[in-house]
Enzyme design. Structure first.
Site, short mmCIF file in Angstrom:
data_model
loop_
_atom_site.label_atom_id
_atom_site.label_comp_id
_atom_site.label_asym_id
_atom_site.label_seq_id
_atom_site.Cartn_x
_atom_site.Cartn_y
_atom_site.Cartn_z
N GLU A 16 22.53 -18.35 35.95
CA GLU A 16 22.20 -16.94 36.08
C GLU A 16 20.93 -16.73 36.90
OE1 GLU A 16 25.48 -15.42 33.79
OE2 GLU A 16 24.13 -14.60 35.30
N ARG A 76 21.36 -14.61 40.38
CA ARG A 76 20.72 -13.28 40.33
C ARG A 76 19.37 -13.28 41.02
NH1 ARG A 76 22.75 -10.16 35.03
NH2 ARG A 76 24.41 -11.56 34.37
N ASP A 84 35.64 -20.38 37.68
CA ASP A 84 35.83 -19.44 38.78
C ASP A 84 35.01 -19.68 40.05
OD1 ASP A 84 33.55 -18.76 37.35
OD2 ASP A 84 34.15 -16.70 36.93
N GLU A 132 35.07 -7.79 39.50
CA GLU A 132 35.95 -8.73 40.21
C GLU A 132 37.17 -8.07 40.85
OE1 GLU A 132 33.24 -10.80 37.67
OE2 GLU A 132 34.75 -9.31 37.11
N THR A 170 28.10 -15.19 44.38
CA THR A 170 28.96 -14.70 43.30
C THR A 170 28.34 -13.53 42.54
OG1 THR A 170 30.49 -15.52 41.60
CG2 THR A 170 28.16 -16.17 41.39
#
Length: 623
Positions: free
Chosen positions: A246, A250, A379, A511, A597
């Site tokens: 994360e 981010r 993913d 998504e 992502t």
């Protein structure tokens, strides 16, 4: 002459004792010599060095090698000075001298780096091969497009302005009620910190995630407020625990994109400082990083819920884009080396039916479970393979080979057709299919679409068709509120429907909209814009509350119950993808940018252009 005989000691006895003393001193001298020799000549003399060298220096060097419990026990004992000693060897744009050694992992074995002296560090830092103007000259198009991406069609432009209004509403309420916290709780009008960033970890996730969205939307007052917070309040020295994944997608991704879009050195300096703090997570026997890291102490460990102390495929496999750019900005190869080591290990180990399971031991380098998913836990690993190839200006042939090999295995084992004709991606558990598809897996329509051109030429149309079919399936899951559940099934008569109460929630996920945006740019089929507008209307109707936007607990009822959370990815991804969907294609053109992502745009690296200080043919970036 008569010698007086001492009680219990003979003349011969006294001679023997002197010999023993001489032998003992000789042995002791040899032992000391051996110890000092070991200090300087043995291949791994760290333990002996701790005997002779200063406690502070060696405790820092050894800190990352201790078991997790021991590290946690000693966290409070590490001083700020000791923290500085843990800096790793790197080149320009570094804020601290390099004092400590770091274990590099070559061929799966830890080797100790030589200490770099202060003078050597200073000479390395003086050379900076990256310049922002050179980078901009290598873009084919202006990042913000010819008219800030404004659509020519009035209806489309009106919809784009509506998305911008949603962003400003979300931001204003975050600033009013949760400024500096990670996320907004819009019902209770307060801030949320979140476990993924730790109780004492990083702050301001919504600020970092919003920087590029605010900038491309032209919300400059809001962007400047965010930039000022980064300058004055973003504390990267917090002694808190955080998710490596994360923080990377981010914070590292957000700061990188902010730098590349604006050229503000503030963002570059911050991201290089943060990137350095993530490196200790890679100090494992295999070089596969653990999932949780304390940014202050450098301690890392695996998630408690991960099987047998595993690292997660979607976490350690979602570092490549950002770390390659950290190497570009710092001129230090260490970041690229770390992620390339992960790729080498994955290429070496056996993959069941060509598939990549979700759990891997960072100690042994072996798979822990044979659970395969294109949704959660797996993913973005696949996403980063094709995007690594595209971001390398299509030079990374290894990434290309891995991606298309994985896609072939996915098609052979996971892609299914429902009785109603819907194409979906099932999950695979040790050879048994679970006919479930998660909302997270809906990104794959866009992923397969952007990779269609670079596979086998005869498969181009097949990949575009597959991308369209999966995107259609995900759209079909968005009913009756026009928002989709967390997971939906295709068994027991179900067709893209959540059959469990625990799967019915929607947390403002991006998504499905992400795939709409990519499929629009690839095909210009107007249905994708219409589907995106359906989502805008649904968000306004069901998720908008007085003080922000909130997820809902059940997408199958119009009498919604809100979860009181405005996720930071709603600002970074959901609203950005909607804005791009209703913008011209030259706003963050796919010819120049890939999105990480978390939807943070990162530029394609054109090595030949950067080295020649030239610009690509038909360059319009400076126009």
């Amino acid at each position: 002459m008569v010698f007086r005989k001492l009680p219990g000691v003979s003349a011969s006895g006294m001679g023997l004792r002197l010999s023993q003393k001489f032998v003992f001193l000789l042995f002791l001298s040899g032992l000391v010599t051996l110890c000092f020799g070991a200090l300087f000549f043995l291949p791994d003399s760290v333990r002996l060095k701790r005997i002779f060298l200063s406690k502070t220096e060696n405790d820092v060097k050894e800190h990352l090698k201790r078991p997790v419990k021991e590290q946690e026990h000693s966290r409070a004992m590490v001083s700020a000075k000791a923290d500085r000693l843990k800096s790793v060897n790197r080149k320009p744009a570094v804020t601290q001298a390099v004092e400590a050694t770091e274990e590099r992992l070559v061929g799966g074995k830890a080797q100790e780096e030589l200490t770099v002296s202060r003078s050597e560090s200073a000479s390395v830092r003086s050379v900076d091969t990256f310049t922002y103007n050179k980078f901009k000259s290598c873009l084919i198009k202006n990042p913000l497009g010819s008219d800030s991406g404004k659509a020519a069609d009035p209806k489309t432009n009106e919809r784009r302005e509506k998305v911008k209004e949603m962003m400003k509403f979300s931001w204003d309420n975050y600033k009013r009620y949760a400024w500096g916290k990670n996320e907004l709780r819009p019902l209770t009008k307060n801030g949320h910190i979140g476990n993924m960033f730790g109780k004492c970890g990083l702050r301001g996730a919504s600020i970092i995630d919003s920087l590029d969205t605010l900038y491309i939307m032209g919300l400059m007052d809001e962007y400047n407020d965010a930039k000022e917070w980064v300058q004055t309040s973003l504390d990267l020295n917090s002694n808190g625990e955080a998710s490596l994944f994360e923080v990377n997608i981010r914070y590292v991704g957000g700061l990188l994109s902010a730098y590349y879009l604006t050229g503000e050195e503030l963002f570059k300096n911050k991201v290089l400082e943060l990137g350095e703090k993530l490196l200790p997570a890679f100090n494992t026997p295999t070089g596969i990083p653990r999932g949780v890291i304390n940014l202050g102490s450098g301690t890392s460990w695996s998630w408690g819920w991960a099987s047998a102390g595993s690292s997660i495929l979607a976490e350690f496999g979602t570092l490549h884009l950002e770390f390659v750019h950290l190497t570009e900005l710092s001129n230090s190869p260490i970041y690229t080396e770390k992620v390339m080591n992960i790729r080498k290990l994955l290429n070496k180990i056996e993959k069941p039916h060509g598939l990549y399971p979700n759990f891997l031991s960072p100690v042994s380098g072996n798979w822990v479970q044979h659970h395969v998913s294109i949704g959660g836990l797996g993913d973005s690993f696949y996403e980063y393979l094709i995007k690594s190839y595209l971001m390398s200006d299509k030079k990374d042939e290894d990434a290309k080979k891995m991606y298309y090999g994985a896609l072939e295995a996915i098609e052979a084992n996971l892609v299914q057709k429902s009785p109603g004709g819907l194409t979906y991606m099932a999950e695979w558990r040790g050879g048994i299919l679970d006919h479930k598809m998660g909302h997270l897996a809906c990104f794959s329509g866009g992923m397969i679409g952007i990779g269609a051109d670079d596979g086998a030429p005869e498969k181009r149309q097949h990949y575009l068709d597959l991308a369209a079919e999966i995107t259609h399936t995900c759209h079909e899951s968005y009913t009756p509120t026009k928002l989709g559940p967390e997971a939906f099934r295709f068994d027991g008569g179900a067709e893209a429907t959540a059959t469990r109460l625990s799967d019915r929630y929607y947390i403002l996920r991006p998504e499905v909209i992400e795939s709409y945006m990519y499929m629009w740019r690839l095909t210009h089929d107007p249905k994708y814009r219409e589907w995106g507008w359906e989502a805008v209307e649904a968000l306004e109707q069901h998720c908008k509350v007085e003080s922000g936007f909130s997820g809902i607990r059940d997408v199958y009822t119009t009498m919604v119950s809100h979860d009181n959370m405005q996720q930071s990815f709603f600002l970074s991804e959901t609203l950005k993808y909607l804005y791009l969907l209703f913008s011209d294609d030259d706003l963050l053109s796919l010819e120049d940018w890939v999105f990480n992502t978390e939807a943070h745009p990162l530029p394609i690296i054109r090595k030949n252009c950067l080295q020649d200080q030239g610009s690509p043919q038909d360059n319009t970036a400076s126009e």
